[in-house]
Design a protein around this motif. Structure first.
Motif, mmCIF file in Angstrom:
data_model
loop_
_atom_site.group_PDB
_atom_site.id
_atom_site.type_symbol
_atom_site.label_atom_id
_atom_site.label_comp_id
_atom_site.label_asym_id
_atom_site.label_seq_id
_atom_site.Cartn_x
_atom_site.Cartn_y
_atom_site.Cartn_z
ATOM 1 N N ILE A 82 -14.362 -5.231 -1.824
ATOM 2 C CA ILE A 82 -13.036 -5.841 -1.812
ATOM 3 C C ILE A 82 -13.208 -7.317 -2.161
ATOM 4 C CG2 ILE A 82 -10.986 -6.325 -0.455
ATOM 5 C CD1 ILE A 82 -11.303 -3.389 -0.752
ATOM 6 N N GLU B 129 -7.581 -9.351 1.496
ATOM 7 C CA GLU B 129 -7.367 -8.051 0.861
ATOM 8 C C GLU B 129 -8.006 -6.934 1.677
ATOM 9 O OE1 GLU B 129 -7.180 -9.463 -3.849
ATOM 10 O OE2 GLU B 129 -9.085 -8.852 -2.933
ATOM 11 N N ASN C 59 -5.875 -6.324 4.813
ATOM 12 C CA ASN C 59 -4.649 -5.614 4.435
ATOM 13 C C ASN C 59 -4.933 -4.139 4.165
ATOM 14 O OD1 ASN C 59 -3.364 -8.074 4.591
ATOM 15 N ND2 ASN C 59 -3.224 -8.386 2.374
ATOM 16 N N TYR C 60 -6.035 -3.877 3.475
ATOM 17 C CA TYR C 60 -6.411 -2.499 3.149
ATOM 18 C C TYR C 60 -6.647 -1.688 4.422
ATOM 19 C CZ TYR C 60 -8.969 1.376 0.965
ATOM 20 O OH TYR C 60 -9.387 2.619 0.551
ATOM 21 N N LYS D 224 -3.526 -1.024 6.418
ATOM 22 C CA LYS D 224 -2.686 -0.019 5.762
ATOM 23 C C LYS D 224 -3.200 1.384 6.078
ATOM 24 C CE LYS D 224 -0.839 1.376 1.257
ATOM 25 N NZ LYS D 224 -0.820 1.107 -0.214
ATOM 26 N N GLU D 225 -4.544 1.510 6.133
ATOM 27 C CA GLU D 225 -5.154 2.807 6.453
ATOM 28 C C GLU D 225 -4.998 3.158 7.930
ATOM 29 O OE1 GLU D 225 -6.796 5.021 4.199
ATOM 30 O OE2 GLU D 225 -5.650 3.710 2.849
#
Length: 443
Positions: free
Chosen positions: A401, A406, A409-410, A413-414
């Motif tokens: 990443i 980022e 955030n990833y 989100k998961e």
């Protein structure tokens, strides 16, 4: 989102800092270490420790004036203040005890790391010592520099002793070192300056494989640890007589000096190291953001941060691994990338069938790869790095990443609403779960 609803998390990236914003409700812990004060008057305290060591007589009572002395020092991947210890020690040996300077030799003990550059040696020992004392480097790849001192057995495993031949050319061996949590030996320091410090690959393979085959990663675990036991049996046979170990604060100041018998003094130092590097966390996190700091030089060192995260993250959670790896994957161990392809169980099965002295197999690299396999089989790993290429990252089992934000955030989100923990110094911390319902670090 209001300002009070946001939490800023910060983490080292080499000599820089990265930060990211997360919902305040997602923040679980920031694994900071307890503040310890540096000792005052280092020289006076060190001299006192030489006169009143732990578990043995004063150093001057053990060494004769015509003895040849070998002093083992660690390399540039360690923060031991060798340039502060050596001047005091050598002055004690020469001025106070009358030992000729030509009877003293310093030998670097890098284990299976690369040898140091001249600039790195000067920085490690100081210019005055570099100019006046004989300094040699141990190179584990130089078979002609090794002698075979037989085999010992520890915890049912046999350990061949292949060690630098200089140990048989001297009368007394002193080891310097620094004590921090270690994923194989429990803690660094003590006999580790001999094994792996000045040993060949077969000996180092034996002790590291012993650690890798334990049921749980032995971070912070000395008792019932075949790796530590093997290290100390080797050091005993080789003839390590005296250690000077320090415990450092995270700011790089000495907070404790432990000198004397290489087992008894080390155990006392490990007690302090557990307090200095221990980080109390309330429970396992869904997402752990961990820096490799201060072990940033390459992946071989940086993986220590992953091991810390292993003890802090829930099963099937996310680890965000912030690791510059300035010098790439590893030095001297090209087989690491091959071993990294295997699962932990696959590696265990393969390792058990390979002779310890089969250099081509590189069982030391297998140990590092098995540690990585254990972590990636517990949690998904996102990495922020500049030193590893895409192929290496893919084989290690990570997803690259671009930035910390980022990556956060990833992961969120998961795992919507996931709890985030931060380990700013993953390279040397010892996570300790407060709740009795969860596992604790390496114990």
């Amino acid at each position: 989102m209001n300002e009070e609803d946001i939490k800023i998390i910060k983490i080292p990236y080499g000599d820089k800092e990265m930060q990211a914003y997360i919902p305040a409700t997602s923040f679980l812990f920031n694994g900071e270490m307890t503040k310890f004060s540096p000792i005052e008057d280092f020289e006076r305290i060190l001299l006192d420790k030489l006169e009143h060591p732990i578990g043995c007589e004063a150093l001057k009572s053990q060494v004769k004036k015509d003895d040849k002395i070998l002093i083992l020092i660690d390399d540039n991947t360690r923060v031991t203040p060798v340039n502060k210890i050596l001047p005091v020690l050598i002055k004690y040996l020469t001025n106070d005890m009358g030992i000729p300077l030509e009877n003293i030799e310093v030998l670097t003990a890098p284990g299976t790391h690369r040898v140091m550059t001249e600039d790195e040696i000067v920085e490690k020992v100081g210019e005055e010592i570099f100019k006046t004392v004989k300094i040699s480097q141990h190179d584990f790849t130089d078979k002609n520099a090794l002698i075979d001192m037989g085999t010992i057995e520890a915890n049912g495993m046999k350990f061949p002793i292949h060690v630098n031949k200089k140990v048989q050319e001297v009368d007394y061996i002193i080891g310097l070192g620094n004590i921090i949590p270690h994923s194989d030996a429990g803690y660094s320091g003590g006999g580790k300056i001999v094994q792996p410090g000045i040993c060949g690959s077969a000996t180092t393979s034996a002790t590291h494989v012993a650690g890798a085959l334990m049921e749980r990663i032995p971070l912070g675990n000395i008792e019932d640890n075949p790796c530590r036991k093997g290290i100390e049996e080797v050091a005993k046979i080789v003839g390590l007589k005296f250690i000077i170990n320090v415990v450092m604060t995270p700011d790089g100041e000495v907070t404790g000096v432990f000198a004397g018998d290489f087992i008894k003094a080390h155990r006392e130092g490990a007690k302090l190291a557990a307090k200095v590097y221990g980080v109390k966390i309330p429970e396992l996190a869904d997402i752990v953001v961990v820096s490799s700091s201060p072990c940033d030089i390459d992946y071989w060192q940086a993986e220590k941060g992953l091991i810390s995260a292993y003890f802090s993250v829930k099963k099937d959670g996310y680890i965000i691994f912030v690791a510059p790896c300035y010098e790439g994957l590893v030095h001297n161990h090209p087989k690491l990338i091959e071993w990294a392809k295997a699962s932990y169980e696959e590696s265990k099965n393969i390792v058990g069938k390979i002779p310890l002295d089969e250099d081509e197999a590189d069982l030391v690299a297998a140990d590092i790869a098995m540690g990585n396999a254990r972590v990636r089989e517990r949690a998904k790993i996102l990495i922020v790095t500049e030193g590893l290429d895409d192929k290496e990252i893919s084989i290690l089992g990570y997803k690259k990443i671009g930035t910390l934000q980022e990556a956060v955030n990833y992961a969120l989100k998961e795992i919507p609403g996931g709890k985030v923990g931060v380990l700013p110094r993953g390279g040397d911390c010892l996570p300790m779960i407060i709740s009795a319902t969860h596992m604790t670090s390496g114990k």
